[in-house]
Design a protein around this motif. Structure first.
Motif: not given
Lengths: 373, 354
Positions: A93, A95, A152, A154-155, A289, A364-367
Motif C-alpha cells: 500500500f 501512501i 510497514h 504504510v507508516v 489512491i 488484503q493489504l492492511a495486515t
C-alpha cells in the motif's frame, strides 16, 4: 469457460459496481449541494445541483479547450495512479505517492535548471529521467526498509511524505532559490518545457501518460517480473516456494511505484508549472489512491478513473465560477465514490445486484505494521 | 562554568543543554501547544489499534472535529450571549466542544462499520475519511466565509496562583502544563486514565486480548465485534478533543486543512510510544519539542560557536527529526516497536452451529 460470453459477463460484473458507485456518489453529491444551497444563495435551491453538474460537465468536456484541460489534469493522476496501483498488485500500500511526487518534482526541476541553456531535445529527456530517478530513489527507501527490517510501508511512506516536504522546502528556499524571485521558488524552466500539443494547456505529458498505459499493462501481465510481482502480491509464501525472491520483489515494486510518481511530477512541472515553489501544495498522493482503487489497480481502469477525476478537476474551476459551488466538492465526490466501492455490499443491496464469486487476486493489504508475526 | 563550556565537543553539548534549560520557561508553552493535539490524536489511535483496528483516519477525524467545534460554537454564539465563566467557558464553546466530540465519534462509527462489519481494508477506510474530511470542511468553510459568523472565542487557562508559578524549578512546569485550558488539561487526564485502565482493568485486559489474539478472546466469552465497535467509537472522543483544541482553545478560527498532518504525527507518536498511552504521550512531547527547538533557534539562536553550528543546520531539519526518528524506530535500528498482533485484520466470527 465459453470465451466471449464469459468474458462479457466478467467485464460486466467488474464494471458494474464502479459504475454504480459513481452514480450513487453523484446522487449523494447532489443531495448535499441542495442541502447546502442556503449557504450559497440564502434559500433552498433544488436546481443548484443541476447547474453545478452542468457547469462541471461543460468545464470538462464542453469545448476543445476544456477537453485539453481535462487531459492535462488527468496526466499526473494516471501516472501517479500507477504508482499506487502497481503497489496494490504487489501487495503493497503506497501512501507515499505524495513524497515520491515531490522528490521527483525537485530532481526534475534541479536538472532542468542545470540544462536550461541546452537544446530541448537534450533537456526534456534528461529532465524527465531526473524526475523518474528522484521518485525511484524515494520509493526505494520504504521498499528496502520493508524488505530488510519489516517496517510497514504504510507508516514509512507517510513519514517520508513529510520528509519530502521538508527536503523540498529546504532545497528551494536554499540552494535552488531563484535569482529574481519575490518568494521562495526556483527560476523558470525554459529548455525542458514540454511542448504544447493541443489547445493552450495540453502539453506533451499527455502522450507520456497515454504511452505508459500499454507499457504498464505489458509489464504487469506479460513480463516475467510482472508475474512475479502479482504472485508475491497474491501470496508471498507461494511466491517464495516457487523460487521467487519476495525481498527483491518488494524493493523492485516500491522503486517502480516511485518511478511513476516521479514521472507524474515531471510532466506536471515541465508541462504546466515550469518552476518549483518551496511549498508545492498537492493532493496528488490521495487522488492517486482514489484513482488506483476506482481503477481496481488495472492499467486500463486507472486510465479511465484518471480521466474521470481529471475531468472533475478541470470542470471544478468553471463550476465554482458559474454555480458558486466550491471546488472542494470534487474531493467529497471522490471520497463518496470510494466509500461505495469499499462498502460494495451497500451498492449491491441498493441496486439488487447479486454478488459475484470474488477470486483471490485482490490482496488484503492492511495486515500488520510491525514485523510479520 | 566557563571551563565546562570550553571542553572540545562535549563542551558544545553542555552549552546546548544550558541553552535549552535557560529558555525552558519561554519554550515550554510552545511545546505543550504542539503536544496537545498530537497526544490526544494518539489516544484515538490507541483505542483503535489496541483492539486490532488500524486507524490512519485520525487526521480526517480531527479536521472534522475542528471544523464542527468552531462552526457550532459560532452559530450558538449568535443566539446566546452570556458572560464567560472561569477558564473562558461559555455555553457556545461547551456546545461546540460536545458537537466536535459527537462528530468525531460519528466518523469513527463509519470507520468501525467499514473495518469491522464490512471487513474492508482498514487503510482504505482511513484514506476515505481523510479525503472526505478535507473536502467537506473545505467546501463548507468556503461557503460560510462569504458571510463569516462571529467567532465564539476560545477557552482560557486555568488560573493558578502566582505563588505556585513563582516556585523555583517546578513553577514553569506547572505554568505550562496545568495553567492551561480545559482541553489541554483533558489530555493529561486521558493519558493517565487510559494507561491505568489498559493495564489495571478488566476492559484493558479484554482490549489487549482482542488486539493480540481475537480468536482466543472469543473462546473465553469476549464479544470481539462489540468490543472493537465500542473502542473505535469511544476513540472518536479523543480525536474530537484534539480537533476542538485547534479551533476553540489554541485559536478561535478555522482554516481549510488546518490539522496539517497532526493526525499522522499522532499515529507516529503512537507507534514511537509502542502503543501505550504514556509512551505515546512521551513521543508527542518529543515531537512537540522539535517544534519548540525549531522556533527557539529561529528566533533566539545562542551565541558563539554553538550558535554557528545550530544555525548552519537547515531549520527544516529540526522539524523533520520526529519523522526521521519514527522511521528509525520502526525499522528497529534503535529498539523495535511491535504492533498489536491482530491490528489490521478483520475478525471473522467462527460460524455458529447448534
Amino acid at each position: 469457460m465459453p470465451s466471449t460470453a464469459g468474458l462479457g459477463r466478467r467485464l460486466r460484473s467488474t464494471l458494474l459496481v464502479p459504475f454504480l458507485a459513481i452514480l450513487l456518489a453523484l446522487v449523494v453529491g447532489a443531495v448535499f449541494m441542495a442541502l447546502s444551497s442556503p449557504l450559497v444563495n440564502g434559500s433552498f435551491d433544488l436546481t443548484l445541483p443541476f447547474r453545478a453538474y452542468g457547469a462541471l460537465f461543460k468545464g470538462a468536456f464542453g469545448s476543445w479547450e476544456a477537453l485539453t484541460r481535462t487531459l492535462a489534469n488527468a496526466t499526473p493522476l494516471i501516472l501517479a495512479g500507477f504508482a499506487v496501483g502497481i503497489g496494490f498488485k504487489g501487495g503493497l500500500f503506497n501512501i507515499g505517492a505524495t513524497g515520491q511526487f515531490l522528490v521527483g518534482g525537485l530532481t526534475t526541476t534541479w536538472i532542468a535548471l542545470l540544462v536550461n541553456d541546452a537544446s530541448p531535445f537534450v533537456a526534456i529527456p534528461v529532465a524527465l529521467l531526473a524526475g523518474m530517478v528522484g521518485g525511484l530513489l524515494w520509493g526505494l527507501i520504504p521498499g528496502v526498509l520493508k524488505a530488510f527490517t519489516g517496517a510497514h510501508e504504510v507508516v514509512t511512506t507517510i513519514m517520508l511524505n513529510y520528509l519530502a516536504i521538508f527536503l523540498l522546502s529546504w532545497a528551494v528556499s536554499g540552494p535552488l532559490r531563484g535569482s529574481n524571485v519575490t518568494y521562495a521558488r526556483t527560476d523558470e524552466i525554459i529548455a525542458a518545457q514540454l511542448p504544447i500539443i493541443m489547445g493552450t494547456t495540453g502539453h506533451a505529458g499527455i502522450l507520456i501518460a497515454a504511452a505508459a498505459v500499454p507499457i504498464v499493462w505489458w509489464l504487469l501481465f506479460r513480463s516475467t517480473i510482472g508475474f512475479e510481482i502479482r504472485t508475491t502480491g497474491a501470496n508471498s509464501e507461494a511466491a517464495r516456494y516457487a523460487g521467487m525472491n519476495p525481498r527483491w520483489l518488494i524493493i523492485f515494486t516500491m522503486g517502480l511505484c516511485g518511478l511513476f510518481a516521479g514521472l507524474a511530477a515531471s510532466t506536471e512541472i515541465l508541462g504546466d508549472v515550469h518552476y518549483m515553489p518551496a511549498s508545492f501544495s498537492t493532493t496528488v498522493g490521495f487522488d492517486a489512491i482514489a484513482v488506483a482503487l476506482l481503477g481496481r489497480a488495472n492499467p486500463l481502469g486507472i486510465l479511465f478513473s484518471g480521466l474521470l477525476f481529471g475531468a472533475m478537476q478541470a470542470g471544478s474551476g468553471p463550476m465554482q465560477i458559474e454555480a458558486e459551488i466550491p471546488v472542494q466538492i470534487v474531493s467529497v465526490l471522490q471520497a463518496v465514490i470510494l466509500f461505495f466501492l469499499t462498502a460494495e455490499v451497500l451498492v449491491r443491496t441498493i441496486f439488487r445486484v447479486r454478488s459475484d464469486a470474488r477470486g483471490a487476486d485482490e490482496p488484503q493489504l492492511a495486515t500488520s505494521y510491525g514485523r510479520k508475526a | 562554568m566557563d571551563f565546562l563550556f570550553d571542553i572540545p565537543i562535549i563542551g558544545l553539548f553542555i552549552q546546548f543543554v544550558f541553552y535549552l534549560l535557560g529558555h525552558l520557561p519561554v519554550v515550554a508553552p510552545v511545546v505543550v501547544a504542539a503536544t496537545v493535539p498530537v497526544a490526544l490524536g494518539a489516544m484515538c489511535g490507541f483505542m483503535n489499534e489496541r483492539s486490532g483496528v488500524v486507524n490512519i483516519g485520525i487526521e480526517g477525524m480531527m479536521l472534522t472535529a475542528a471544523f464542527v467545534a468552531w462552526w457550532t460554537a459560532s452559530i450558538v454564539n449568535s443566539f446566546v450571549h452570556t458572560p464567560a465563566g472561569p477558564m473562558g467557558i461559555t455555553p457556545a464553546l461547551l456546545i461546540g466542544l460536545f458537537a466536535a466530540i459527537a462528530a468525531a465519534c460519528a466518523v469513527s462509527a463509519v470507520h468501525a462499520w467499514l473495518s469491522i462489519t464490512v471487513r474492508a481494508d482498514q487503510i482504505i477506510s482511513g484514506t476515505i475519511i481523510n479525503i472526505f474530511a478535507l473536502g467537506i470542511t473545505g467546501y463548507l468553510n468556503l461557503l460560510i466565509s462569504q458571510h463569516p459568523p462571529t467567532s465564539a472565542g476560545q477557552f482560557g487557562a486555568l488560573p493558578v496562583p502566582a505563588a505556585i508559578i513563582d516556585l523555583p524549578v517546578i513553577g514553569w512546569l506547572i505554568d505550562s502544563f496545568v495553567a492551561v485550558g480545559p482541553i489541554a488539561l483533558s489530555m493529561l487526564v486521558s493519558v493517565l486514565l487510559l494507561q491505568f485502565l489498559l493495564f489495571r482493568s478488566r476492559w484493558g485486559l479484554r482490549t489487549r486480548a482482542v488486539g493480540e489474539h481475537p480468536k482466543a478472546a472469543e473462546t473465553v466469552g469476549i464479544d470481539v465485534i462489540k468490543l472493537r465497535y465500542r473502542n473505535v467509537i469511544v476513540g472518536g472522543i479523543f480525536a474530537g478533543l484534539a480537533g476542538a483544541y485547534l479551533t476553540i482553545e489554541f485559536s478561535s478560527s478555522f482554516q481549510g486543512g488546518m490539522t496539517a498532518g497532526r493526525g499522522y504525527i499522532a499515529l507516529a507518536a503512537l507507534i514511537f510510544g509502542r502503543w501505550t498511552p504514556l509512551g505515546a504521550f512521551g513521543a508527542a512531547i518529543l515531537f512537540g519539542s522539535s517544534v519548540g527547538i525549531e522556533r527557539l533557534i529561529r528566533f533566539a539562536p545562542p551565541e558563539g560557536s554553538l550558535g554557528d553550528i545550530l544555525t548552519a543546520v537547515p531549520l527544516q531539519f529540526y522539524e523533520a527529526l520526529p519523522y526521521l526518528i519514527t522511521i528509525i524506530v520502526l525499522a528497529g535500528v534503535v529498539g523495535r516497536s511491535v504492533a498489536p498482533a491482530a491490528v489490521g485484520r478483520p475478525y471473522e466470527r467462527e460460524s455458529k452451529s447448534g
